[in-house]
Design a protein around this motif. Structure first.
Motif, short mmCIF file in Angstrom:
data_model
loop_
_atom_site.label_atom_id
_atom_site.label_comp_id
_atom_site.label_asym_id
_atom_site.label_seq_id
_atom_site.Cartn_x
_atom_site.Cartn_y
_atom_site.Cartn_z
N LEU A 6 25.96 -15.83 20.99
CA LEU A 6 25.42 -14.68 21.49
C LEU A 6 23.86 -14.69 21.68
O LEU A 6 23.37 -15.41 20.79
N LEU A 7 23.44 -14.46 22.93
CA LEU A 7 22.14 -14.38 23.29
C LEU A 7 21.69 -12.97 23.45
O LEU A 7 22.15 -12.27 24.55
N GLY A 8 20.78 -12.32 22.97
CA GLY A 8 20.37 -10.92 22.89
C GLY A 8 19.39 -10.60 21.99
O GLY A 8 18.68 -11.55 21.56
N ARG A 9 19.15 -9.57 21.97
CA ARG A 9 18.02 -8.68 20.90
C ARG A 9 18.50 -8.30 19.79
O ARG A 9 19.57 -7.41 20.02
N LEU A 10 17.86 -8.20 18.61
CA LEU A 10 18.07 -7.44 17.49
C LEU A 10 18.00 -5.98 17.53
O LEU A 10 16.88 -5.65 18.32
N THR A 11 19.02 -5.20 17.17
CA THR A 11 18.75 -3.69 17.31
C THR A 11 17.91 -3.13 16.25
O THR A 11 17.47 -2.05 16.44
N ASN A 12 17.86 -3.81 15.20
CA ASN A 12 16.99 -3.63 13.92
C ASN A 12 16.87 -4.62 13.21
O ASN A 12 17.52 -5.62 13.30
N ALA A 13 15.82 -4.57 12.41
CA ALA A 13 15.61 -5.81 11.30
C ALA A 13 16.71 -6.11 10.46
O ALA A 13 17.25 -5.16 9.76
#
Length: 113
Positions: A6-13
């Motif tokens: 998966l390549l993406g961004r974290l929605t939260n820490a």
């Protein structure tokens, strides 16, 4: 073969937790943009264990781009009242690459040169 990337961004820490047996783990969600429409994303729940979980808690914040490698795990539960079966999909991460960090990009953009 059960292998997922998966390549993406974290929605939260990620938040580090400990099991009753004393093992560390961290839950996190990755927003992965869809190939057909970059304005839409799939939000995929993931979990990491041990040293990877600790590293994620230490180095990752909301918005950080990440490449997660792992396996898809499907579990099911049955609602006792309605007898409906629900399926839960989770990516169990075994490796992660911490990529673009928006905190550093913003700091370098604001630095006077």
């Amino acid at each position: 073969m059960n292998d997922i990337k998966l390549l993406g961004r974290l929605t939260n820490a990620p938040e580090l937790k400990k099991s009753t047996a004393g093992h560390t783990y961290a839950w996190f969600t990755v927003a992965v943009p869809r190939k057909s429409d970059k304005n839409e994303a799939d939000f995929i729940r993931c979990v990491a264990f041990g040293k990877l979980a600790s590293a994620m808690e230490q180095y990752c914040t909301k918005g950080r781009q990440i490449l997660v490698q792992g396996r898809l795990q499907v579990s099911q539960s049955t609602d006792q009242q309605t007898q409906q079966t629900r399926y839960h999909h989770t990516v169990v991460a075994h490796a992660a690459n911490f990529l673009h960090d928006p905190r550093y990009a913003q700091a370098s953009a604001e630095a006077p040169f």
